[in-house]
Write a protein that holds these residues in place. Sequence first.
Motif, PDB file in Angstrom:
ATOM      1  N   PHE A   1      -6.545  -7.981  -3.941  1.00 46.28           N
ATOM      2  CA  PHE A   1      -5.362  -8.803  -3.744  1.00 46.28           C
ATOM      3  C   PHE A   1      -5.566 -10.092  -4.523  1.00 46.28           C
ATOM      4  N   PHE A   2      -4.485 -10.589  -5.099  1.00 42.95           N
ATOM      5  CA  PHE A   2      -4.524 -11.858  -5.825  1.00 42.95           C
ATOM      6  C   PHE A   2      -3.160 -12.503  -5.640  1.00 42.95           C
TER       7      PHE A   2
ATOM      8  N   ALA B   1       0.837  -1.208   0.000  1.00 40.84           N
ATOM      9  CA  ALA B   1       0.000   0.000   0.000  1.00 40.84           C
ATOM     10  C   ALA B   1       0.869   1.254   0.000  1.00 40.84           C
TER      11      ALA B   1
ATOM     12  N   ASP C   1      -8.395  -5.513 -13.118  1.00 41.47           N
ATOM     13  CA  ASP C   1      -7.928  -6.586 -12.229  1.00 41.47           C
ATOM     14  C   ASP C   1      -7.981  -7.966 -12.892  1.00 41.47           C
ATOM     15  N   GLY C   2      -9.005  -8.197 -13.717  1.00 46.19           N
ATOM     16  CA  GLY C   2      -9.117  -9.499 -14.367  1.00 46.19           C
ATOM     17  C   GLY C   2      -7.940  -9.754 -15.305  1.00 46.19           C
TER      18      GLY C   2
ATOM     19  N   SER D   1      -7.955  -2.097  -5.698  1.00 38.60           N
ATOM     20  CA  SER D   1      -9.231  -2.755  -5.414  1.00 38.60           C
ATOM     21  C   SER D   1      -9.090  -4.169  -4.878  1.00 38.60           C
TER      22      SER D   1
ATOM     23  N   ARG E   1      -4.796 -10.393 -13.301  1.00 36.77           N
ATOM     24  CA  ARG E   1      -4.749 -11.733 -12.702  1.00 36.77           C
ATOM     25  C   ARG E   1      -4.298 -12.771 -13.724  1.00 36.77           C
TER      26      ARG E   1
END
Lengths: 306, 306
Positions: free
Chosen positions: B216-217, B189, B254-255, B214, B258
């Motif tokens: 965590f992965f 962060a 995000d997708g 937004s 990932r």
Amino acid sequence: MSLTVVGSIAFDSVRTPFGERERMLGGSAVHFSLAASFFSEVHVVGPVGDDFGDEQLDVMRKRGVDTSDIERVEGGETFFWQGHYDYDLNTAHTDDTQLNVFGDFEPKLSDSSRSSDLLFLANIQPDLQRKVRAQCDGARFAALDSMNLWIDTARDSLLAAIGEVDCTIINDAEIRALTEESNLARAAAKVMEHGPKAVVAKQGEYGAALFTQSGFFALPGYPLEDVRDPTGAGDSFAGGFLGYLDSEGGEIDDGVLRRAMGYGTVLASFNVEEFGTERVARLDREEIDERFELLRSMTQFEAMPA
Amino acid sequence: MSLTVVGSIAFDSVRTPFGERERMLGGSAVHFSLAASFFSEVHVVGPVGDDFGDEQLDVMRKRGVDTSDIERVEGGETFFWQGHYDYDLNTAHTDDTQLNVFGDFEPKLSDSSRSSDLLFLANIQPDLQRKVRAQCDGARFAALDSMNLWIDTARDSLLAAIGEVDCTIINDAEIRALTEESNLARAAAKVMEHGPKAVVAKQGEYGAALFTQSGFFALPGYPLEDVRDPTGAGDSFAGGFLGYLDSEGGEIDDGVLRRAMGYGTVLASFNVEEFGTERVARLDREEIDERFELLRSMTQFEAMPA
């Protein structure tokens, strides 16, 4: 559905960069049973001394844990561990260990403990683990934990104990040490050659990996901004893992094991948020399921809409 | 769709428990560009000496990498690194480093390198990274790598460089060192406060974790029974990651990030199977996609039918 755990019941004095506690309730069987109590009827077996009172027993009883097989040794003192963690919370530094009543522990199981569906042999001397396993020969699934001390001093006994359980749950470094194999996938395969159908490699903040005959599964540690005390995380993991397996009832296939890995990860994450048993003792099932779903969403290739 | 990488081009002499190689092709820009070449048109920028010939260039050219911005320094020698790995393949031990032409490197980018859609600033001095970033001000997404040396000796420059990219891809220990924050979620962060929308924490055999505004992965390292040489794994990860991002074309949400983590993990896993660039140089896209699907199945809560 019921689950028996045999292991240490302790007082822990712990110092981390985020605070310290003197003689708080701890021990592998305690952390395990609290975590498992959200899923299953848990019987806890282990010795305590005269210094262990209702205040400590009540923490477990309030969670519905059956404490009737906690053996009180007259004139004895409860197992005591003192340690600290520095900046790197992954490494526990032991400052004092007093086995006390745990040194002469001979597990005696009541009928109800003996007849549980599932069994967890927490980290105790492997010959004791084998004696308990023999008493619980009706358990449909048994798992054990261990540590470097037994790998170094009782390797053959430990391998025999591993051969008598369905699942081994130990740190990845210990899997490597036990098998003298640096590659974790090969090391886990070697452990399975001794009998277990599943090997769980605990990896501290990095999470845990599951090896079975048919596959591999891994989860990261749940990302927390506040980790205060990692003591008991591995036993809380095992409690969530085996508790969930027991609650499912049916065949323990890879799908059930994967979800159990998720519940193990979630219970471990709550455990480390505060000192000792503080956080898990006041947890509820809704919080667990909520975090389980968050963990699932954090490990899917398709991101959830924000 | 195109992608420019600026970094080291090297000869590496490496010894591991599984063999050794003398002066094989290596360097961050080389490992990155080979990995990215399966997804994108890659321009590689970096200096070499007289000792660097067509044999080495051909490894990249055969994968379609544009090597026209590889600068040959007359009378100079190519960057040289010698190191070894013991039983623990996670730790590289450096035995010799000769910067040679890399010591006076001033990146000069052709128009085509400057106009790439994506930019990767491999681990070089952060002021150089900033100069390249300024030349590629049209790139729609830029990422950088760094190392402890720059955290210790050029911290302010590095923080400025981080402020000018969209994504930081560094080892988790380096994120902690850079931010002086032991908790990884907090440390990531803090990095994002400097500007980047995404932080990737490389965790060696444990895989990699992605932090964004937004969410965590995280992905485990791909479980391999044969790891021969980890050199270049991090750059291969970055190559698969950014190459995939470039190939997707659209918004980097995000997708997409990932899935890019998945391709990064897959390319890193192939890289470590053999020495240097040996494995990735003869890889094909079908093998990549096959392993990507296996990795996906290894990280889903629902197990595939065996």
